[in-house]
Every structure is written in structure tokens, then in C-alpha cells.
Enzyme design. Structure first.
Site, PDB file in Angstrom:
ATOM      1  CE  LYS A 190       6.468 -14.736  -0.068  1.00  0.00           C
ATOM      2  NZ  LYS A 190       6.726 -14.143  -1.380  1.00  0.00           N
ATOM      3  CB  CYS A 297       1.845   1.093   2.252  1.00  0.00           C
ATOM      4  SG  CYS A 297       3.408   1.534   2.995  1.00  0.00           S
ATOM      5  CD  GLU A 392      -3.211   0.120  -0.463  1.00  0.00           C
ATOM      6  OE1 GLU A 392      -3.560  -1.057  -0.243  1.00  0.00           O
ATOM      7  OE2 GLU A 392      -2.221   0.647   0.059  1.00  0.00           O
TER       8      GLU A 392
END
Ligand code: NAI
Length: 779
Positions: A190, A297, A392
């Protein structure tokens, strides 16, 4: 503008890449994208819109697949899987190679679609995302070819559910699909709702490359579709995305017996020492935090710069920031493109606006009037606890602080719940290679940053997730040993009313921090033999005892820094001392279980030898990456491991789990066999006389079911293993989501501890983390 004027100003003119072919490709699909299942397009509906974040224009309508559509895709994958595996390694290698060739032929289309859909500069999609994705398929064609000879006895899991984020849509697809297919699995993938279009081009490439129907299936949709895929009948899940969703997936899959790999967020430090080549370090930062608008990331988002050079470095950095070009991602001269979606732009803006500390410096550059753009930003002088230093941001925002000494740099760098990547700059090789092992991160870049390659493992520790992608290490996540174990029946303790043994009562204690300790709760239980004889008493440990044992394990962290040679010597010494008392242990085993204990003691001594042998031989590898340099895949201990030892093999089970863990440099808190704990308590004296430092091995006795949740929920425990005959996997995996600790549980399946299932690579892999240290070289 005249040529002379151009030479005077050295200004670039715009150099836009054409979107014509890509838009025509989308148009030819009726402006719609949706599921690709069993080699065919499924129902195409405009449930979601995919937009170009640079302009806000609609690119395509997307199907949001329902749970039924997801299930149909999983069924197709299930049906195709046996054929794909039986086709053999060479057939799979040929098809992976054909995919790589197909991607190469469509590389421009892939790059432009990626840029239109995601907003990343075309320079990046063209020169980084697409080539790296292609390389991934080439490399995995090779791994597929070598699989049978290099990993005999290993088989695929079956159907893999894979969920990927929007920051590197094609590259993350490659990282997921290539190893899964190489290992003989089929997949249902996905893509993220913002960026599904390159996956559609990829589906077409698969069909042309001869991928059999059902081997690669793609379901489009948002988080609900993702959750449906997690809930579907898949045999493995691989996820890349936010830590929050990763945690939810960990909980949702708890106890289902399907392996999980998670690649999650980060707040990676970027350390500049005072002897660094400052200009290169500034240029590195452009790649660390402004590459892909900081939506990476492993972005070097936390700058730590040594005090003596801080001012000079900030000057150079702000000068460079002011020369970054922000704008149309299709323009080949652009450095910083558009943020993926207005939702993400809002998230970045709100986070930065909520900050009241430090000094905010935005790049002094022209910004496009419309579209999802955020200026390159530097925030200095933040305290370490500031949310911007800890959370983050996932945008082009760099936060910074200074340090004085290398020790302080390490401390600041590790002051985060994450552990994905770290970058350090120093011209001093001793300093660089001395600091790299001390950084809590799965990847360390020395004098460079954001380097990736298909051969080099990538992945995190702590709350950045677990598992590696890339190389043999990454392929391992898609394979399992070819064994279908039977179910293990819970082993109940014997009961009885036998008389106490003659002589002085010897009540066992717990073994914590190298000392025999009374249990906090003051409860103990009787241990009886098969005929009801009373053999002794063991304490029932409680949460407080677990906490004390974990504390002791932490205090013994020096063990992780010892050499493999030293650990081997201590394990041999343990074996020697156990061997010297073999008769006594064999008698004890017989008294507890009724079966002759000689073979178990002998096997335990052998196992200690095996672990001692591995202690200095389970080495990392130097990976041949395509740059002038090395990527060193080093093996590091996981840390503090909690263990529920096998019930049915009281001595051998404990030795088989504790010994590989300590051989690799971990410290353990082991809960002994619940029905037959006395072999473990007898072992205290052997440990005491074998030079095992205090706190390296801590042993508790008591109820597995009661102690497991405390171990699994403890934030200072880095991993939990359970081989208890009571299936505690669901509770352990669920509770482990707190700090995303690694778990290794047997789901109540039997294991033959006396044979190869009781030792070897699986134990060593579980006891280590791979840290990839990149060291480019050359003047
Ligand atoms: P996300 O984690 O929600 O999305 C990643 C993928 O997971 C997407 O395909 C999404 O549809 C799917 N997903 C969402 N909820 C799910 C669920 N309950 N079950 C299964 N699949 C689910 O990330 P999102 O919302 O797009 O971004 C939010 C933040 O996450 C970012 O600001 C960033 O901080 C972080 N992030 C980190 C990434 C990384 O590579 N570490 C990548 C993307 C986002």
C-alpha cells in the site's frame, strides 16, 4: 539578459523539465489510479485526490480500497505464492533483473511522476530516488540468484503486507518489494495516499517484465486501507512511516505469530567537530536537512557543533542557506522543492510557530507565491529538552546546539528516544571511528551524509523501529527456517506433600547484580519432584525484583564494551565449572523432571562452548558499496534483554538463551523454567566462580505470566525473548510497543533445544543489532 550579464551574475536561468509525457501517461489512465491485483487494474474510483503540491493542481483520482478489496488482493497473492517460490531462485532472479531493466527504460517517466506527485526536486528524483530504486532491483536479482546456495534451509514467509510512506514513494517501494520477491514471497503493497502514482507506473513495469499475476499487488488508499492490510491474512508485515502508526501496528499484530519490521521516525544528530572540514560539513548539511525538504526519516535534523568553531560554522551555514534555490520542483536548478501536502506544511508551521526559544533564522531567498513551500530554517540556542530538539519536524528545519568535548557530543547525540542515523564530521580518523560505535543509531555516516545503497543495511534502534533493509541482513527479514513446529503444551509443575529433605533447609534466592537476593515480596513456593518429593523452595519474584534486576543489568553495561575474546574466555570458564559439577546437576535434573539429566548437562556444556566460539566470530561485514569508501556493517549488542526461559529444558534452555546473549555483549534478566527452577538457582554458584561480572546475568524465579508484562513494558529493557511453554506472546508483543523493544517469542511452539534449533544464527541475530558505518575515503 546578455551573455556578459550572465557571466557577471552567474545566475542560473530556469531549466524546467517537461511534465508533458507524465501528464499524458496519467491522462491515458483516465486520470485515475487504483488497485493493481492479480496482474490487472481493479476498480478505479476518485475516492481520494492526488495533487501536485507545487501547484495544488489535481493529478489523479485514487481508489480508497476497502477491506474487501484488500482481502481480494491478499487472496491473489496467496494463490500466486507457491508457484513463485517453486519457480526457483534463477527464475526470480531473471524477473527481478527484468524489472530493473524496465525501470531503467522508464526512468524519466518515473522521475517526473515522482516529482509531480511528491514535490521533490527533479534533480533528486532523477539522480537519487530512481537510480537507487533501480540498483535495489539489480542487487536483489543477485541475492535471489544466490539464495539457494547461501541460505540453504530457508523458505519465504508467504504473503507480505507492506505499507510505505510518501517521502520516497518509489524508493521505499523498491526497498520493500525487491527483497520480498527475491526471497520467494508475494506482496500486497500500500503506497501512501499522497503519492501513489509511481507505484502505478511500477505495476505496469512488472506486467511487462513478466511478473506472474498475483505476485505483486498494489492497493491504494489511506490509513484505513493500511489498517485493513494489517488486519488481513498476511504472513509478514513491513512498515515504514511514523512512530505513532508503527506502534499501533505493533499492537495490532501482537500474538498473531507474524514477523514485523518497522522503519520509523528519527531525530538524527549531525555532529561537527572543531577539526572538521567545515565547508564540506556545510555542504553535507544541505543534503542532511534540505534534501527532500527535510522529509527524510534519517534527516540530520539536530546539528551539534563544537563550541570553538560554532560561530564560524553558523556564518558559513547561513551564507549557504541564502543561496539555496526554493521553487518549482520540475526546475533542474532547484535545491528545495515543495512539501508533500498542505497538511504536512501546516504541521511544520505549527510546530515551529509554537516554539518560543532560541533564535530562528530563515533563508533569505525568494519564495514561490503559491504552493506548499517552507523556507529552509535554522534554529540555534535551543535547550536539549525543547520539543523541537526532541520531536521529528519532518520539514526543512534544522535545530542546533553546541558542545565542548567529544563525550558531551555523544551524550547530546544520544539524548533522544530515536536511534535511526547519525552523522559526524572530523578529519581525525581516531576520533571519528572512536565516536561512531558510541552513537545510538542504526546508521552512522562519517564525513558524508544520507548515503544509501542496496548492499548496505539500513534501519534503526530504539523508537526508530527494528529490522534492517538492504543486503543479506535485509533479505533475512523475508525468510524463515523451514520448520513447522508442533504446539508446545504448557508444562505444569509437579505437586506433592513429600517431607522436607533431611539436613539444613536450603531455600534458593534470586540472583541480582552478582548477589543472591531475597525476593521483595517475601513469597516462595515449594518445588516437588515427579513422585511428590519436596525438593526445595524458590522465591516468587515480583515487579520490584524485575526492576532491581534491570537496574543491575544496566549498571553492568561495561560488559557490552568488552572484547569478544574476553567474553569467550568467561564462557569457556563457565563451561569448565559446570562440567566439574556435571553429576550434581544431572542429579538435580533427574530429581526435578524424572528423566536422566546427564545428556542435558552435557549438551549445556557443549552449548556454552558453541557460544564461546561465536563470541569473537560473529563478525560484521565490509560492504562493497558503489562509492570510494566502505560501509561497515558492524554487529553490536542489543543491550538489556529480558528472557522467559524454556520450561521443558531447565538447564539447557537457560544456557541456550542466556549464553548467546552474553556472548554478543548483552546483559540479561532471565526468568528460570517455571516448573523446574532449581537447576537455574544451582547455577548461581557456577556463575559466581566463573568471573561473570556482577549484573551481566540476573536470574529470577517465579511466574512467567506475572513477570512477562513487567519485562515487556519496562522502558529500560531493550528486548524480550520468550520461550515459555505458556504462550505469552500477545501480551509481550503488545506491551513492547511502549519503547518499541525487539521481541522474539515462540508463540507456544515447540523447539528442540538439544538440536540445531537450540543454537546458531537465529540466536546471534536476535542478540545483535547491525550498525552500518559509512566511511568514504580519498582526499
Ligand atoms: P503515517 O505513518 O501516517 O503514514 C505512513 C503510511 O502508513 C501511509 O501509507 C499511511 O496511509 C499508512 N497508515 C496510516 N495509518 C495507518 C494505520 N493505522 N495502519 C496501517 N497503515 C497506516 O505518516 P503520515 O501521517 O503521512 O506523516 C505523519 C508524520 O509521520 C510525519 O510528519 C513524519 O514525522 C512521520 N513520517 C515518518 C516517515 C519515515 O520515513 N520515518 C515517513 C512518513 C511520515
Amino acid at each position: 539578459m546578455t551573455i556578459k550579464e550572465i557571466f557577471d551574475s552567474m545566475e542560473y536561468g530556469p531549466a524546467p523539465e517537461s511534465a508533458k509525457e507524465a501528464l499524458a501517461w496519467i491522462e491515458a489512465k483516465g486520470g485515475m489510479a487504483g488497485p493493481f491485483v492479480n496482474g490487472k487494474w481493479g476498480s478505479l474510483r476518485a475516492d481520494i485526490e492526488s495533487r501536485n503540491p507545487a501547484t495544488g493542481e489535481r493529478l489523479a483520482g485514487l481508489t480508497k480500497c476497502t477491506a474487501a478489496e484488500v482481502d481480494a488482493a491478499v487472496k491473489a497473492a496467496r494463490k500466486a505464492q507457491p508457484g513463485w517460490w517453486k519457480a526457483g531462485a534463477h527464475a526470480r532472479a531473471r524477473i527481478l533483473y527484468a524489472i530493473a531493466r524496465g525501470m531503467q527504460k522508464q526512468s524519466r517517466l518515473l522521475a517526473v511522476i515522482e516529482t509531480l506527485d511528491n514535490g521533490k526536486p527533479i534533480r533528486e528524483s532523477r539522480d537519487i530516488d530512481v537510480p537507487l530504486a533501480i540498483r535495489h532491483f539489480y542487487h536483489h536479482a543477485g541475492l535471489a540468484q544466490l539464495l539457494e546456495s547461501e541460505r540453504p534451509g530457508m523458505v519465504p514467509h508467504g504473503v507480505c503486507g507492506q505499507i510505505i510512506p510518501w517521502n520516497f514513494p518509489l524508493l521505499m517501494l523498491a526497498w520493500k518489494i525487491a527483497p520480498a520477491l527475491a526471497a520467494g514471497n508475494t506482496v500486497v503493497l500500500k503506497p501512501a495516499e499522497y503519492t501513489s502514482l509511481s507505484a502505478m507506473v511500477f505495476a505496469e513495469i512488472c506486467a511487462e517484465a513478466g511478473v506472474p499475476p498475483g505476485v505483486v499487488n498494489i492497493v491504494t488508499g489511506d490509513g484505513e486501507t493500511g489498517a485493513a492490510l494489517v488486519a488481513a491474512e498476511v504472513d509478514k508485515i513491513a512498515f515504514t512511516g511514523s512512530t505513532e502508526v508503527g506502534r499501533r501496528i505493533r499492537e495490532a499484530t501482537a500474538g498473531r505469530g507474524i514477523p514485523l519490521t518497522l522503519e520509523l521516525g528519527g531525530k538524527s544528530p549531525y555532529i561537527v567537530f572543531d577539526d572538521a572540514d567545515l565547508d564540506s560539513a556545510v555542504e553535507g548539511l544541505v543534503d542532511a536537512i534540505w534534501f527532500n525538504q527535510g522529509q527524510v526519516c534519517c534527516a540530520g535534523s539536530r546539528l551539534l557543533v563544537q563550541e570553538g568553531v560554532a560561530e564560524r560554522f553558523y556564518d558559513k551555514l547561513t551564507t549557504r542557506m541564502d543561496r539555496l534555490r526554493v521553487g518549482d520542483p520540475l526546475d533542474k536548478c532547484i535545491d528545495v522543492g515543495a512539501v508533500v501536502d498542505p497538511v504536512q506544511l501546516r504541521a511544520i508551521t505549527e510546530m515551529v510557530d509554537a516554539n518560543t526559544e532560541g533564535e530562528v533564522r530563515r533563508a533569505n531567498v525568494p519564495m514561490p507565491a503559491n504552493g506548499c513551500y517552507y523556507p529552509p530554517t535554522l534554529i540555534t540556542g535551543l535547550s536539549t529538552s525543547s520539543p523541537l530538539m526532541q520531536e521529528e519536524i519532518f520539514g526543512p528545519v534544522l535545530v542546533s546546539t553546541t558542545f565542548r568535548t567529544p563525550d558531551e557530543a555523544v551524550e547530546l547525540a544520544n539524548n533522544t528516544r530515536y536511534g535511526l542515523a547519525a552523522t559526524l564530521w572530523s578529519e581525525n580518523v581516531n576520533l571519528a571511528l572512536g565516536v561512531a560505535p558510541r552513537l545510538k543509531a542504526g546508521v552512522v555516516w562519517v564525513n558524508g551524509t544520507n548515503m544509501f545503497d542496496a548492499a548496505a543495511p539500513f534501519g534503526g534502534i530504539r523508537e526508530s523501529g527494528f529490522g534492517r533493509e538492504g543486503g543479506w541482513e535485509g533479505l533475512g527479514a523475508y525468510l524463515r527456517p523451514d520448520r513447522r513446529p508442533s504446539r508446545l503444551k504448557p508444562v505444569a509443575p509437579y505437586t506433592g506433600e513429600g517431607a522436607p529433605p533431611a539436613g539444613i533447609d536450603r531455600t534458593a534466592k534470586l540472583y541480582i547484580g552478582g548477589k543472591q537476593a531475597r525476593p521483595d515480596g517475601g513469597y516462595s513456593r515449594a518445588v516437588h519432584g515427579p513422585k511428590g518429593a519436596l525438593l526445595g523452595h524458590v522465591p516468587l519474584a515480583n515487579r520490584k525484583d524485575v526492576r532491581n534486576a534491570v537496574e543491575a543489568a544496566h549498571a553492568a553495561k561495561g560488559w557490552s564494551g568488552t572484547t569478544g575474546h574476553l567474553r569467550a574466555q568467561i564462557l569457556y570458564y563457565l563451561a569448565e565449572n559446570l562440567s566439574a559439577r556435571a553429576d550434581e546437576f544431572a542429579r538435580r535434573l533427574k530429581d526435578m523432571t524424572g528423566a536422566s539429566g546427564e545428556a542435558e548437562v552435557e549438551a549445556s556444556v557443549r552449548r556454552l562452548f558453541t557460544c564461546a566460539a561465536w563470541a569473537d566470530k560473529f563478525d560484521g561485514e565490509a560492504k562493497g558499496v558503489p562509492l570510494r569508501g566502505l560501509a561497515l556493517a558492524l554487529r553490536e549488542p542489543v543491550g538489556a534483554i529480558g528472557m522467559l526461559c524454556p520450561d521443558e529444558a531447565p538447564l539447557l534452555g537457560l544456557v541456550s538463551t542466556v549464553a548467546p546473549a552474553i556472548a554478543m555483549g548483552n546483559r540479561v534478566v532471565a526468568v528460570a523454567s517455571e516448573p523446574f527452577p532449581l537447576a537455574a538457582t544451582d547455577l548461581y554458584q557456577v556463575l559466581e566462580t566463573s568471573d561473570v561480572p556482577a549484573g551481566v546475568v540476573n536470574i529470577l524465579t517465579g511466574s512467567h505470566a506475572e513477570l512477562a508484562p513487567t519485562l515487556a513494558g519496562h522502558l529500560e529493557v531493550d528486548a524480550v525473548w520468550s520461550f515459555s511453554s505458556t504462550d505469552l506472546s500477545a501480551g509481550i508483543e503488545k506491551a513492547s510497543a511502549g519503547n518499541l523493544k525487539r521481541t522474539w517469542v515462540d508463540y507456544g511452539r515447540a523447539r528442540d533445544w538439544s538440536g540445531p534449533e537450540g543454537e546458531g544464527r537465529a540466536f546471534l541475530d536476535a542478540a545483535t543489532e547491525v550498525k552500518t558505518v559509512w566511511v568514504p575515503y580519498g582526499e
